[in-house]
Design an enzyme around this catalytic site. Structure first.
Site, PDB file in Angstrom:
ATOM      1  N   ASP A   7       0.958  -1.399  -0.187  1.00 25.17           N
ATOM      2  CA  ASP A   7       0.391   0.282   0.058  1.00 25.17           C
ATOM      3  C   ASP A   7       0.865   1.512   0.230  1.00 25.17           C
ATOM      4  O   ASP A   7       1.667   1.083   0.690  1.00 25.17           O
ATOM      5  CB  ASP A   7      -0.681   0.208   1.173  1.00 25.17           C
ATOM      6  CG  ASP A   7      -1.899   0.923   1.519  1.00 25.17           C
ATOM      7  OD1 ASP A   7      -2.717   0.786  -0.150  1.00 25.17           O
ATOM      8  OD2 ASP A   7      -1.809   1.834   1.782  1.00 25.17           O
TER       9      ASP A   7
ATOM     10  N   GLU B 161       1.788  -0.076  -4.890  1.00 22.67           N
ATOM     11  CA  GLU B 161       1.076   1.257  -5.120  1.00 22.67           C
ATOM     12  C   GLU B 161       2.051   2.512  -4.907  1.00 22.67           C
ATOM     13  O   GLU B 161       2.391   2.534  -4.209  1.00 22.67           O
ATOM     14  CB  GLU B 161      -0.173   0.967  -4.480  1.00 22.67           C
ATOM     15  CG  GLU B 161      -1.364   2.603  -4.828  1.00 22.67           C
ATOM     16  CD  GLU B 161      -2.188   2.983  -3.606  1.00 22.67           C
ATOM     17  OE1 GLU B 161      -3.447   3.009  -3.300  1.00 22.67           O
ATOM     18  OE2 GLU B 161      -1.867   2.277  -2.021  1.00 22.67           O
TER      19      GLU B 161
ATOM     20  N   ASP C  14      -2.388   3.973 -12.504  1.00 23.13           N
ATOM     21  CA  ASP C  14      -3.518   4.716 -12.303  1.00 23.13           C
ATOM     22  C   ASP C  14      -3.497   5.194 -13.504  1.00 23.13           C
ATOM     23  O   ASP C  14      -5.188   6.065 -13.541  1.00 23.13           O
ATOM     24  CB  ASP C  14      -3.192   5.628 -10.234  1.00 23.13           C
ATOM     25  CG  ASP C  14      -3.439   4.902  -9.312  1.00 23.13           C
ATOM     26  OD1 ASP C  14      -4.380   3.796  -9.364  1.00 23.13           O
ATOM     27  OD2 ASP C  14      -2.893   5.043  -8.481  1.00 23.13           O
ATOM     28  N   ASP C  15      -2.640   5.762 -14.196  1.00 24.66           N
ATOM     29  CA  ASP C  15      -2.907   6.428 -15.064  1.00 24.66           C
ATOM     30  C   ASP C  15      -3.700   5.720 -16.423  1.00 24.66           C
ATOM     31  O   ASP C  15      -4.328   6.790 -17.365  1.00 24.66           O
ATOM     32  CB  ASP C  15      -1.274   7.027 -15.632  1.00 24.66           C
ATOM     33  CG  ASP C  15      -1.350   8.521 -14.799  1.00 24.66           C
ATOM     34  OD1 ASP C  15      -1.721   8.201 -13.977  1.00 24.66           O
ATOM     35  OD2 ASP C  15       0.314   8.558 -15.576  1.00 24.66           O
TER      36      ASP C  15
ATOM     37  N   HIS D 153     -11.077  -0.506  -4.407  1.00 26.45           N
ATOM     38  CA  HIS D 153     -11.092   0.458  -4.032  1.00 26.45           C
ATOM     39  C   HIS D 153     -11.474   1.256  -3.688  1.00 26.45           C
ATOM     40  O   HIS D 153     -12.264   2.031  -3.110  1.00 26.45           O
ATOM     41  CB  HIS D 153     -11.169  -0.481  -2.687  1.00 26.45           C
ATOM     42  CG  HIS D 153      -9.535  -1.069  -1.993  1.00 26.45           C
ATOM     43  ND1 HIS D 153      -8.488  -0.929  -2.774  1.00 26.45           N
ATOM     44  CD2 HIS D 153      -8.952   0.346  -1.310  1.00 26.45           C
ATOM     45  CE1 HIS D 153      -7.187  -0.609  -2.234  1.00 26.45           C
ATOM     46  NE2 HIS D 153      -7.300   0.525  -1.269  1.00 26.45           N
TER      47      HIS D 153
ATOM     48  N   GLY E  86     -14.436   2.998  -3.311  1.00 29.65           N
ATOM     49  CA  GLY E  86     -14.813   3.710  -1.855  1.00 29.65           C
ATOM     50  C   GLY E  86     -14.431   5.340  -1.939  1.00 29.65           C
ATOM     51  O   GLY E  86     -14.927   5.534  -0.784  1.00 29.65           O
TER      52      GLY E  86
END
Length: 621
Positions: free
Chosen positions: A262, A299, A324-325, A392, A396
């Site tokens: 994470d 991440e 993420d891109d 998530h 979220g």
């Protein structure tokens, strides 16, 4: 015999237990055995570790540590907290579980089809064992790896898991260590790898007793959660080993195949060997010793290839990182109403660069960050990145917890699935995505401290105030917020959900059977924008060549593409087999001379028909 250094309460074969704890600034330490109401002094070594071996201690023994003879506190490396984060720790006999996965050798990471799930909301029961009957559904879909959101002990019974305070203890309400082992064992029996989501960048606030033992934190750096974990200041050797040994603990005692790390960018280390490099080296040595490779997936918010570059050129050596891109570039072409959340994205060239290179922003100015951002990932093989349409965080961290299946229509959902599964990266699905789940996924907690609950309520709103979203944040402490997030499994057998599930099955099957879709070499990938809504992706291998057509707009297009030859159709989202309506006829089974009439909101895959060799590329690689 397992490695004793992996466990703070190590149960020996002769019914004795060796207790150990790192507390370099503490003068004295005792073990308090709860049932016997007995305290036993411990001896301290030069590195700050206290230890003692006590006879006639068996599994289930409950204990505290007592620093400097004052108060009782749980073991910071407890393997089990049966009564939650504030009470005693319990000795676990890890050898008691009988594994049947001795023939499991793992899967090559390049073959992973990952499925992220949250134990508490994946089933109504919310336990590890309740997941097992659902594994046949995942196998049917084509999934071969599950990624489990953090299960280290957290306060209460409802939490995403990122507020954990006992990294070695398996959440009691999920089924504890035996439940997790049963799940992993059954996954391996069915050919499914297991990825554990772990948090090494911070520890939760409630039940956090680390400060009673040692300098686990430093005010030299600041994180969104307060003082950073001490990876490079005085006494940091013990902290580094605590977290590295935790990684080995999951591999050794729970047979997991990979770890998802994470927010790696919030680990600060100015030492000569960065913590992430140190972790990589220790895991690599463990893999070599045990004869099975384990993987580390980061991440990262840095858009930096350093995370996955080899250590020989200054990288950390991690296996892969989330991209993420790719999500942002695709999302902004699918969800018109909510695309402002990612205001720096939205051009078809962004999506093309995501396919061809990986990082969309590789040194350009980014308005959201008010600075130049990122470095180039061009040429880095695609199997070093994990891509997704949802996870998530992306779901979220919206006020209404809305999934993509709640914000876009059926045709766009099929288009999103194809864009993901035909991409030259490792795909990740978020639980329920494969059948278009319509329950939200909210952020939820169950803290016992009213002040902390209120701080979380305010903090969530402040943290994501920059996201341009409508709607009110639901109370994360309210049990209904959690209950509303549990999957509705009845949907998967209803139309159009069952059709969407079949579509995912088809795409995953093609991904596994088409050599060009298994080739992650960037020199064999081209991404060509036709207009602002249409992208053609060319995928090649030594065996075959494919064209992926993505029309993200609503208008049909007479599409001319720069590749000659005869191409036969493998799949098309607008064909009658995959459509709820008959508005469009099936696309032609073969196309010639670089022309195709492409319906709006369409994804299709064509293969070059050839005899011996490929025609030369008509564009520069």
């Amino acid at each position: 015999m397992k490695h004793s250094w992996l466990s703070a309460a190590f149960l020996r074969d002769n019914s004795s237990c060796r207790f150990s704890v790192w507390a370099p600034l503490v003068q004295t330490m005792e073990v308090h055995l709860v049932k016997e109401e007995r305290t036993v002094p411990m001896e301290k070594d030069a590195l700050g570790y206290f230890s003692v071996t006590i006879d006639k201690v068996s599994a289930g023994c409950r204990y505290f540590f007592r620093p400097d003879g004052k108060e009782n506190f749980p073991d910071p490396a407890s393997n089990y907290q049966p009564n939650g984060v504030h009470d005693f720790s319990e000795v676990v006999d890890h050898d008691a579980f009988v594994w049947s996965d001795n023939d499991w050798r793992g899967l090559p990471f390049r073959d992973y089809i990952i499925y992220e799930l949250h134990v508490g909301t994946f089933t109504p029961q919310g336990t590890f064992e309740a997941i097992i009957p659902k594994l046949s559904h995942l196998v049917d879909c084509g999934v071969n790896a599950i990624e489990i959101m953090p299960v280290s002990q957290f306060p209460g019974s409802r939490n995403w898991g990122y507020d954990g305070v006992f990294p070695y203890a398996v959440q009691n309400t999920y089924g504890g260590p035996p439940g997790l082992k049963k799940l992993v064992n059954e996954c391996h029996r069915r050919g499914i790898a297991v990825v554990m989501d772990v948090v090494y960048n911070h520890l939760g606030p409630e039940g956090n007793y680390f400060g009673k033992y040692g300098p686990y934190f430093t005010n030299q750096y600041h994180t969104p959660w307060g003082d950073a974990i001490n990876f490079d200041q005085e006494w940091s050797d013990g902290v580094r080993d605590y977290f590295v040994n935790n990684a080995l603990y999951w591999f050794e005692y729970f047979h997991v195949d990979a770890l998802r790390l994470d927010a790696t960018h919030t680990v600060f280390d100015q030492g000569a060997v960065h913590f992430w490099q140190y972790l990589h080296e220790r895991v690599r040595a463990f893999s070599a010793k045990t004869g099975r490779e384990r993987y580390l997936i980061a991440e990262s918010d840095l858009n930096s290839p350093r995370v996955i570059n080899p250590t020989s050129i200054g990288g950390y050596g991690l296996t892969a990182q989330w991209l993420d891109d790719f999500h942002h570039a695709l999302y902004t072409k699918l969800d018109e109403e909510r695309k402002e959340r990612y205001s720096d994205f939205g051009q078809i060239t962004h999506l093309a660069k995501a396919y061809k290179e990986g990082f969309v922003f590789s040194g350009e100015y980014v308005e959201f960050r008010k600075r130049k951002y990122g470095a180039s990932s061009a040429g880095i093989p695609g199997d070093r990145f994990v891509v997704f349409n949802a996870n998530h965080d992306q779901v979220g961290n919206l006020p209404d917890g809305a999934r993509l299946s709640m914000t876009i229509d059926f045709e766009r959902l099929k288009l999103a699935a194809a864009a993901l599964l035909f991409a030259p990266y490792i795909p990740l699905l978020f639980m329920g995505e494969e059948y278009g789940e319509t329950t939200p996924f909210h952020y939820f907690i169950s803290h016992s401290d009213p002040g902390l609950v209120e701080a979380v309520r305010k903090g969530r709103k402040a943290e994501f105030k920059h996201f341009k979203s409508t709607g009110e944040w639901l109370d994360p402490q309210d049990e209904k917020t959690f209950g509303d997030s549990v999957l509705n499994w009845a949907l998967k057998d209803q139309r159009p959900h069952s059709l969407l599930f079949d579509w995912y099955k088809e795409l995953i099957s093609l991904r596994k059977s088409q050599p060009a879709l298994q080739n992650f070499d960037k020199k064999d990938i081209e991404a060509i924008p036709v207009n602002e809504n249409v992208l053609i992706v060319r995928r090649r291998s030594e065996v075959n060549e494919l064209l992926v057509f993505l029309n993200l707009g609503e208008e049909s297009l007479e599409c001319q593409f720069p590749f000659s030859g005869r191409f036969r159709k493998l799949v098309c989202s607008r064909d009658s087999r995959w459509s709820e309506s008959q508005a469009f006829g099936d696309l032609p089974e073969e196309i010639f001379d670089g022309m195709l009439t492409l319906p709006g909101l369409c994804a299709c895959l064509y293969e070059l028909v050839m005899n011996e060799s490929f025609p030369p590329s008509t564009t520069n690689d």
